[in-house]
Design an enzyme around this catalytic site. Sequence first.
Site, mmCIF file in Angstrom:
data_model
loop_
_atom_site.group_PDB
_atom_site.id
_atom_site.type_symbol
_atom_site.label_atom_id
_atom_site.label_comp_id
_atom_site.label_asym_id
_atom_site.label_seq_id
_atom_site.Cartn_x
_atom_site.Cartn_y
_atom_site.Cartn_z
ATOM 1 N N GLY A 94 52.011 30.357 42.273
ATOM 2 C CA GLY A 94 51.816 31.463 41.345
ATOM 3 C C GLY A 94 51.815 32.800 42.050
ATOM 4 N N GLU A 122 43.766 28.809 59.261
ATOM 5 C CA GLU A 122 42.387 28.811 58.792
ATOM 6 C C GLU A 122 41.961 30.261 58.571
ATOM 7 O OE1 GLU A 122 37.914 27.293 60.132
ATOM 8 O OE2 GLU A 122 39.641 26.952 61.452
ATOM 9 N N ASP A 124 45.598 38.426 50.427
ATOM 10 C CA ASP A 124 44.321 37.734 50.313
ATOM 11 C C ASP A 124 43.590 38.404 49.166
ATOM 12 O OD1 ASP A 124 42.715 35.548 51.503
ATOM 13 O OD2 ASP A 124 41.203 37.116 51.618
ATOM 14 N N SER A 125 43.247 37.631 48.172
ATOM 15 C CA SER A 125 42.660 38.222 46.978
ATOM 16 C C SER A 125 41.566 37.315 46.444
ATOM 17 C CB SER A 125 43.734 38.446 45.907
ATOM 18 O OG SER A 125 44.457 37.264 45.648
ATOM 19 N N PHE A 149 47.182 32.798 36.670
ATOM 20 C CA PHE A 149 46.786 31.698 37.551
ATOM 21 C C PHE A 149 45.411 32.026 38.113
ATOM 22 C CE2 PHE A 149 49.063 34.757 40.135
ATOM 23 C CZ PHE A 149 48.352 34.812 41.324
ATOM 24 N N GLY A 150 44.827 31.070 38.795
ATOM 25 C CA GLY A 150 43.512 31.297 39.384
ATOM 26 C C GLY A 150 42.463 31.581 38.319
ATOM 27 N N TYR A 151 41.712 32.656 38.512
ATOM 28 C CA TYR A 151 40.619 33.027 37.611
ATOM 29 C C TYR A 151 41.077 33.910 36.445
ATOM 30 C CZ TYR A 151 37.557 31.418 41.417
ATOM 31 O OH TYR A 151 36.931 30.665 42.388
ATOM 32 N N ASP A 152 42.371 34.135 36.315
ATOM 33 C CA ASP A 152 42.881 35.051 35.288
ATOM 34 C C ASP A 152 42.348 34.787 33.882
ATOM 35 O OD1 ASP A 152 44.296 36.441 37.169
ATOM 36 O OD2 ASP A 152 46.279 35.765 36.520
ATOM 37 N N LYS A 172 50.640 42.689 33.045
ATOM 38 C CA LYS A 172 49.677 42.481 34.130
ATOM 39 C C LYS A 172 50.146 43.183 35.407
ATOM 40 C CE LYS A 172 47.574 39.043 37.134
ATOM 41 N NZ LYS A 172 47.583 37.652 37.625
#
Length: 209
Positions: free
Chosen positions: A27, A55, A84-85, A168-171, A191
């Site tokens: 995504g 990592e 990185d989000s 996607f994710g927490y959207d 968006k």
Amino acid sequence: MSDEFGQEQAIRKLGPGKLVIASHNAGKVREIGELLAPHGIETVSASALDLPEPEETGTTFIANAELKAIQAADLSGLPALADDSGLCVDALNGDPGIFSARWAGPDKDFRLAMQKVWDAVEARGPDAGRDAHFVCALALAWPDGHVEAFEGRVDGTLIWPPRGHKGFGYDPMFQPLGHAISFGEMEPDRKHAMSHRADAFAKMVAAVF
């Protein structure tokens, strides 16, 4: 960007060509590719090149983005862009923050992650606020180790139950301020015009293109 003597250095420009998207999140790769398309950039994902996932040992979004971008550029010999989000919830003192993906577990189950976030907020009691924001850090690295970094943010509130299947994710549990629908309900173009990633991209485009 400053040198070792604290003097400002010119930001390095990125020309048209191939760019590695240092992510294995389909995504995220798709969204970044859509944002880069107007700039003559041909994207290839880290997974398509079979690059390993480093990592994430950084303590900030930018630190994690930089380590991912630098590794991808070094291994591929191409410029690389890493993102990185994460979701930062005020009532949870900024959690899940840089650990947003880890809250989804090894199977990257964001339905589980959203439930964990909501349960944690509910456990704080009826007076716990629902304010939250997304942060996106972008790091652009070259094979010689040079890196530029940019950070964007969008504020909003948590909603429950989650709504929509377009993000996607927490959207689906995040409703940006000034809007009546969640990121999960928004069309991609809408968006892209106002998200945390769009904010970071606008800063990067102004600087490097």
